[in-house]
Design a protein around this motif. Structure first.
Motif, PDB file in Angstrom:
ATOM      1  N   VAL A 158      13.670  31.847 -11.820  1.00  0.00           N
ATOM      2  CA  VAL A 158      12.389  32.322 -12.348  1.00  0.00           C
ATOM      3  C   VAL A 158      11.742  33.263 -11.343  1.00  0.00           C
ATOM      4  CG1 VAL A 158      11.986  30.304 -13.806  1.00  0.00           C
ATOM      5  CG2 VAL A 158      11.139  30.307 -11.446  1.00  0.00           C
ATOM      6  N   GLY A 159      10.887  34.142 -11.877  1.00  0.00           N
ATOM      7  CA  GLY A 159      10.169  35.105 -11.047  1.00  0.00           C
ATOM      8  C   GLY A 159       9.302  35.973 -11.923  1.00  0.00           C
ATOM      9  N   PHE A 160       9.182  37.261 -11.561  1.00  0.00           N
ATOM     10  CA  PHE A 160       8.433  38.176 -12.412  1.00  0.00           C
ATOM     11  C   PHE A 160       9.026  39.568 -12.287  1.00  0.00           C
ATOM     12  CE2 PHE A 160       6.536  39.503  -8.546  1.00  0.00           C
ATOM     13  CZ  PHE A 160       5.778  40.645  -8.762  1.00  0.00           C
ATOM     14  N   ALA A 161       8.786  40.391 -13.316  1.00  0.00           N
ATOM     15  CA  ALA A 161       9.320  41.748 -13.359  1.00  0.00           C
ATOM     16  C   ALA A 161       8.267  42.690 -13.918  1.00  0.00           C
ATOM     17  CB  ALA A 161      10.590  41.806 -14.201  1.00  0.00           C
ATOM     18  N   PHE A 162       8.303  43.925 -13.419  1.00  0.00           N
ATOM     19  CA  PHE A 162       7.374  44.967 -13.858  1.00  0.00           C
ATOM     20  C   PHE A 162       8.047  45.818 -14.937  1.00  0.00           C
ATOM     21  CE2 PHE A 162       6.157  49.434 -13.612  1.00  0.00           C
ATOM     22  CZ  PHE A 162       4.793  49.360 -13.797  1.00  0.00           C
ATOM     23  N   TYR A 163       7.250  46.276 -15.905  1.00  0.00           N
ATOM     24  CA  TYR A 163       7.752  47.196 -16.921  1.00  0.00           C
ATOM     25  C   TYR A 163       6.551  47.908 -17.536  1.00  0.00           C
ATOM     26  CZ  TYR A 163       6.110  43.730 -20.239  1.00  0.00           C
ATOM     27  OH  TYR A 163       5.322  42.869 -20.941  1.00  0.00           O
ATOM     28  N   TYR A 164       6.812  48.964 -18.309  1.00  0.00           N
ATOM     29  CA  TYR A 164       5.770  49.680 -19.031  1.00  0.00           C
ATOM     30  C   TYR A 164       5.687  49.138 -20.453  1.00  0.00           C
ATOM     31  CZ  TYR A 164       5.479  53.024 -15.226  1.00  0.00           C
ATOM     32  OH  TYR A 164       5.293  53.595 -14.007  1.00  0.00           O
ATOM     33  N   CYS A 165       4.444  48.869 -20.917  1.00  0.00           N
ATOM     34  CA  CYS A 165       4.321  48.144 -22.191  1.00  0.00           C
ATOM     35  C   CYS A 165       3.328  48.731 -23.222  1.00  0.00           C
ATOM     36  CB  CYS A 165       3.958  46.701 -21.869  1.00  0.00           C
ATOM     37  SG  CYS A 165       2.415  46.481 -20.961  1.00  0.00           S
ATOM     38  N   PRO A 166       2.979  50.007 -23.295  1.00  0.00           N
ATOM     39  CA  PRO A 166       3.404  51.143 -22.474  1.00  0.00           C
ATOM     40  C   PRO A 166       2.578  51.309 -21.204  1.00  0.00           C
ATOM     41  CG  PRO A 166       2.018  51.873 -24.271  1.00  0.00           C
ATOM     42  CD  PRO A 166       2.188  50.408 -24.464  1.00  0.00           C
ATOM     43  N   TRP A 167       1.575  50.455 -20.998  1.00  0.00           N
ATOM     44  CA  TRP A 167       0.841  50.498 -19.743  1.00  0.00           C
ATOM     45  C   TRP A 167       1.570  49.629 -18.719  1.00  0.00           C
ATOM     46  CZ3 TRP A 167      -0.747  48.632 -24.424  1.00  0.00           C
ATOM     47  CH2 TRP A 167      -0.792  47.239 -24.562  1.00  0.00           C
ATOM     48  N   CYS A 169       2.634  46.487 -16.879  1.00  0.00           N
ATOM     49  CA  CYS A 169       2.625  45.055 -17.151  1.00  0.00           C
ATOM     50  C   CYS A 169       3.573  44.324 -16.197  1.00  0.00           C
ATOM     51  CB  CYS A 169       3.065  44.762 -18.590  1.00  0.00           C
ATOM     52  SG  CYS A 169       1.857  45.237 -19.852  1.00  0.00           S
ATOM     53  N   TRP A 170       3.206  43.090 -15.865  1.00  0.00           N
ATOM     54  CA  TRP A 170       4.071  42.208 -15.085  1.00  0.00           C
ATOM     55  C   TRP A 170       4.292  40.956 -15.917  1.00  0.00           C
ATOM     56  CZ3 TRP A 170       0.578  45.472 -13.051  1.00  0.00           C
ATOM     57  CH2 TRP A 170       0.952  46.248 -11.950  1.00  0.00           C
ATOM     58  N   ASP A 171       5.547  40.591 -16.128  1.00  0.00           N
ATOM     59  CA  ASP A 171       5.869  39.459 -16.971  1.00  0.00           C
ATOM     60  C   ASP A 171       6.662  38.425 -16.186  1.00  0.00           C
ATOM     61  OD1 ASP A 171       4.984  39.326 -19.666  1.00  0.00           O
ATOM     62  OD2 ASP A 171       7.030  38.927 -20.298  1.00  0.00           O
ATOM     63  N   PRO A 172       6.318  37.142 -16.301  1.00  0.00           N
ATOM     64  CA  PRO A 172       7.195  36.110 -15.729  1.00  0.00           C
ATOM     65  C   PRO A 172       8.506  36.095 -16.501  1.00  0.00           C
ATOM     66  CG  PRO A 172       5.467  35.100 -17.027  1.00  0.00           C
ATOM     67  CD  PRO A 172       5.146  36.556 -16.978  1.00  0.00           C
ATOM     68  N   PHE A 173       9.590  35.721 -15.828  1.00  0.00           N
ATOM     69  CA  PHE A 173      10.879  35.662 -16.503  1.00  0.00           C
ATOM     70  C   PHE A 173      11.645  34.418 -16.089  1.00  0.00           C
ATOM     71  CE2 PHE A 173      12.182  37.845 -12.534  1.00  0.00           C
ATOM     72  CZ  PHE A 173      13.284  37.079 -12.165  1.00  0.00           C
ATOM     73  N   ILE A 174      12.623  34.063 -16.917  1.00  0.00           N
ATOM     74  CA  ILE A 174      13.653  33.108 -16.541  1.00  0.00           C
ATOM     75  C   ILE A 174      14.991  33.799 -16.769  1.00  0.00           C
ATOM     76  CG2 ILE A 174      13.662  32.016 -18.832  1.00  0.00           C
ATOM     77  CD1 ILE A 174      14.444  29.382 -17.385  1.00  0.00           C
ATOM     78  N   TRP A 175      15.884  33.702 -15.778  1.00  0.00           N
ATOM     79  CA  TRP A 175      17.224  34.287 -15.878  1.00  0.00           C
ATOM     80  C   TRP A 175      18.235  33.148 -15.981  1.00  0.00           C
ATOM     81  CZ3 TRP A 175      21.609  33.848 -12.767  1.00  0.00           C
ATOM     82  CH2 TRP A 175      22.647  34.733 -13.058  1.00  0.00           C
ATOM     83  N   LEU A 192       8.972  35.706 -20.410  1.00  0.00           N
ATOM     84  CA  LEU A 192       8.206  34.514 -20.768  1.00  0.00           C
ATOM     85  C   LEU A 192       6.826  34.853 -21.306  1.00  0.00           C
ATOM     86  CD1 LEU A 192       9.148  32.172 -17.789  1.00  0.00           C
ATOM     87  CD2 LEU A 192      10.187  32.303 -20.065  1.00  0.00           C
ATOM     88  N   ASP A 193       6.510  36.151 -21.385  1.00  0.00           N
ATOM     89  CA  ASP A 193       5.192  36.598 -21.833  1.00  0.00           C
ATOM     90  C   ASP A 193       4.102  36.049 -20.905  1.00  0.00           C
ATOM     91  OD1 ASP A 193       6.461  37.926 -23.855  1.00  0.00           O
ATOM     92  OD2 ASP A 193       6.061  36.403 -25.361  1.00  0.00           O
ATOM     93  N   ASN A 194       2.868  36.074 -21.370  1.00  0.00           N
ATOM     94  CA  ASN A 194       1.741  35.645 -20.560  1.00  0.00           C
ATOM     95  C   ASN A 194       0.811  34.773 -21.384  1.00  0.00           C
ATOM     96  OD1 ASN A 194       2.146  36.990 -17.930  1.00  0.00           O
ATOM     97  ND2 ASN A 194       2.141  38.851 -19.172  1.00  0.00           N
ATOM     98  N   LEU A 195      -0.368  34.514 -20.851  1.00  0.00           N
ATOM     99  CA  LEU A 195      -1.381  33.798 -21.617  1.00  0.00           C
ATOM    100  C   LEU A 195      -1.989  34.777 -22.623  1.00  0.00           C
ATOM    101  CD1 LEU A 195      -2.886  31.596 -18.764  1.00  0.00           C
ATOM    102  CD2 LEU A 195      -1.544  30.807 -20.725  1.00  0.00           C
ATOM    103  N   THR A 196      -2.981  35.552 -22.215  1.00  0.00           N
ATOM    104  CA  THR A 196      -3.537  36.573 -23.110  1.00  0.00           C
ATOM    105  C   THR A 196      -3.733  37.897 -22.392  1.00  0.00           C
ATOM    106  OG1 THR A 196      -5.745  35.664 -22.631  1.00  0.00           O
ATOM    107  CG2 THR A 196      -4.671  34.940 -24.659  1.00  0.00           C
ATOM    108  N   GLY A 197      -3.210  38.033 -21.171  1.00  0.00           N
ATOM    109  CA  GLY A 197      -3.370  39.252 -20.396  1.00  0.00           C
ATOM    110  C   GLY A 197      -2.058  39.996 -20.211  1.00  0.00           C
ATOM    111  N   SER A 198      -2.019  40.857 -19.174  1.00  0.00           N
ATOM    112  CA  SER A 198      -0.867  41.724 -18.931  1.00  0.00           C
ATOM    113  C   SER A 198      -0.194  41.437 -17.600  1.00  0.00           C
ATOM    114  CB  SER A 198      -1.318  43.198 -18.970  1.00  0.00           C
ATOM    115  OG  SER A 198      -1.870  43.525 -20.222  1.00  0.00           O
ATOM    116  N   TYR A 199      -0.457  40.288 -17.020  1.00  0.00           N
ATOM    117  CA  TYR A 199       0.141  39.932 -15.730  1.00  0.00           C
ATOM    118  C   TYR A 199       0.547  38.467 -15.746  1.00  0.00           C
ATOM    119  CZ  TYR A 199       0.332  38.144 -10.966  1.00  0.00           C
ATOM    120  OH  TYR A 199       0.721  37.498  -9.819  1.00  0.00           O
ATOM    121  N   GLY A 200       1.721  38.188 -15.181  1.00  0.00           N
ATOM    122  CA  GLY A 200       2.156  36.814 -15.019  1.00  0.00           C
ATOM    123  C   GLY A 200       3.254  36.723 -13.987  1.00  0.00           C
TER     124      GLY A 200
END
Length: 400
Positions: A158-167, A169-175, A192-200
């Motif tokens: 587990v960790g997190f990754a950055f991407y454009y969403c199109p702004w 965004c940082w999303d938690p992930f599981i690999w 893993l998405d987030n709660l209701t924001g654009s960072y996790g």
């Protein structure tokens, strides 16, 4: 836990044998990784060229990971297995790496800078038997950045990754290495998405696959600790990065704006740090849906302020850092052996005179405790219920 002779220390990891690792200022002002066992703190790495190091995790074999400077002065990941010290290296074109966690098979995760067609960015890695695998990012291309924070004995990362969403965004992930070939392939990194924001950010995973970390409620702010419990082998219901994850529970705070969960044990008990209403940070423990300030569970005359809880083992031993006598020191909390556990609350609001029944376990012959009530858990107006001496008086039942 004291220090290595300097002014400060912090504890980062603990195994089920109660051995603790972290970092501390040494007598000469350098910061060094330490190992603490049976009341004794020692420098973990004594190679003459290492003048800066930190340890972040320890497995059941006593093997430790972290980072240390190389003879050339670069900060890079290490694995210490017994007397064998291994520099885990870096990705091509990178100079810095840090190992954050390992499992009982000595599979190590962390992040390392990599230089490719997209520039120089940190990428999460999994290191196994001398091979550092690039976990890449959520789009699979290796663009942007990612970091890996924890790994379980099944090899899930587990960790997190950055991407454009199109702004941004940082999303938690599981690999999950679905085909067990040890390679990072597309769709093995699950957002893993987030709660209701654009960072996790996912910081910890237990052997049941439960994930903890932090996620924003709005944009990149108001960050709360989260607990994610998979359902039917799934950690998310869709691949849409911009929708809240229904399996992700907002753990709340201790009255302030932000909180973060650092670790979870196999019993599902979570530890981390949360802001209070006054903006200061306190360590917390979260269990059965309730976040409790760890400072409320230690002696009132301890002179400690526990600021951050970093790890918890299967016995409920907790490590972290706090302030005592004006200095920041690492701590180890050991649960009291004779505790009261509230097992059930019965309340049926059928009339104005409805009763509340409490059921508890763990009563000992010399155990005393009080029952208090308030209109809500954040109230400052808690009042002791009579009798004010010891509970239970004759039985394990009380009703009012």
């Amino acid at each position: 836990l004291g220090t290595l002779g300097g002014a400060s220390s912090s504890a980062n990891g603990i195994n089920d044998r109660g051995v603790v690792v972290g970092r501390s200022v040494w007598t000469n002002g350098e910061t060094h990784a330490f190992i603490w066992s049976n009341g004794v703190m020692s420098r973990l790495l004594t190679q003459p060229w290492i003048t800066n190091s930190a340890a972040f995790d320890i497995n059941e074999s006593g093997h430790v990971v972290g980072y240390a400077n190389t003879p050339a002065g670069m900060m890079q990941s290490f694995l210490l297995a017994g007397a064998t010290y291994t520099n885990l290296g870096v990705f091509a074109g990178g100079g810095f790496s840090v190992a954050r966690a390992l499992n009982d098979s000595d599979h190590v995760v962390g992040q390392s800078h990599i230089t490719n067609a997209f520039g120089t960015n940190p990428h999460g890695f999994r290191w196994t038997n001398g091979v550092m695998t690039d976990l890449k990012t959520l789009d699979g291309s290796g663009s942007y950045s990612s970091e890996a924070y924890d790994i379980d004995n099944a090899g899930r990362v587990v960790g997190f990754a950055f991407y454009y969403c199109p702004w941004n965004c940082w999303d938690p992930f599981i690999w999950i290495d679905a085909n067990t070939n040890g390679l990072r392939e597309f769709e093995e990194m699950i957002a893993l998405d987030n709660l209701t924001g654009s960072y996790g950010l996912a910081r910890g995973i237990n052997e049941l696959g439960q994930v903890v970390g932090e996620a924003a409620l709005s944009g990149y702010s108001t960050i709360h600790a989260f607990l994610l419990t998979p359902q039917n082998g799934q950690w998310n219901t869709d691949g849409d990065y911009n929708t809240p994850n229904p399996y992700m529970v907002d753990m709340g705070t201790l009255g302030g704006t932000n909180s973060t969960a650092a670790a979870i044990n196999d019993a599902g008990t979570v530890v981390g740090s949360s802001e209070l209403a006054n903006g200061t940070n306190h360590a917390f423990i979260y269990d059965a849906g309730l976040m409790v300030d760890l400072n409320d569970l230690i002696a009132t005359n301890s002179e400690w302020t526990l600021a951050n809880a970093s790890a918890i083992n299967s016995s409920g031993h907790i490590v972290g850092s706090g302030t005592v006598t004006g200095q920041t020191h690492g701590f180890l909390l050991v649960p009291a052996s004779n505790r009261v556990t509230l097992t059930k609350i019965d309340y049926t609001p059928d009339s104005a005179t409805s009763s509340v029944s409490l059921f508890w376990s763990g009563r000992g012959s010399n155990l005393g405790f009080t029952v208090e009530t308030a209109q809500n858990t954040t109230s400052g107006m808690w009042q002791v219920i009579v009798p004010t001496n010891q509970w239970p008086v004759q039985s394990l039942f009380w009703s009012d």
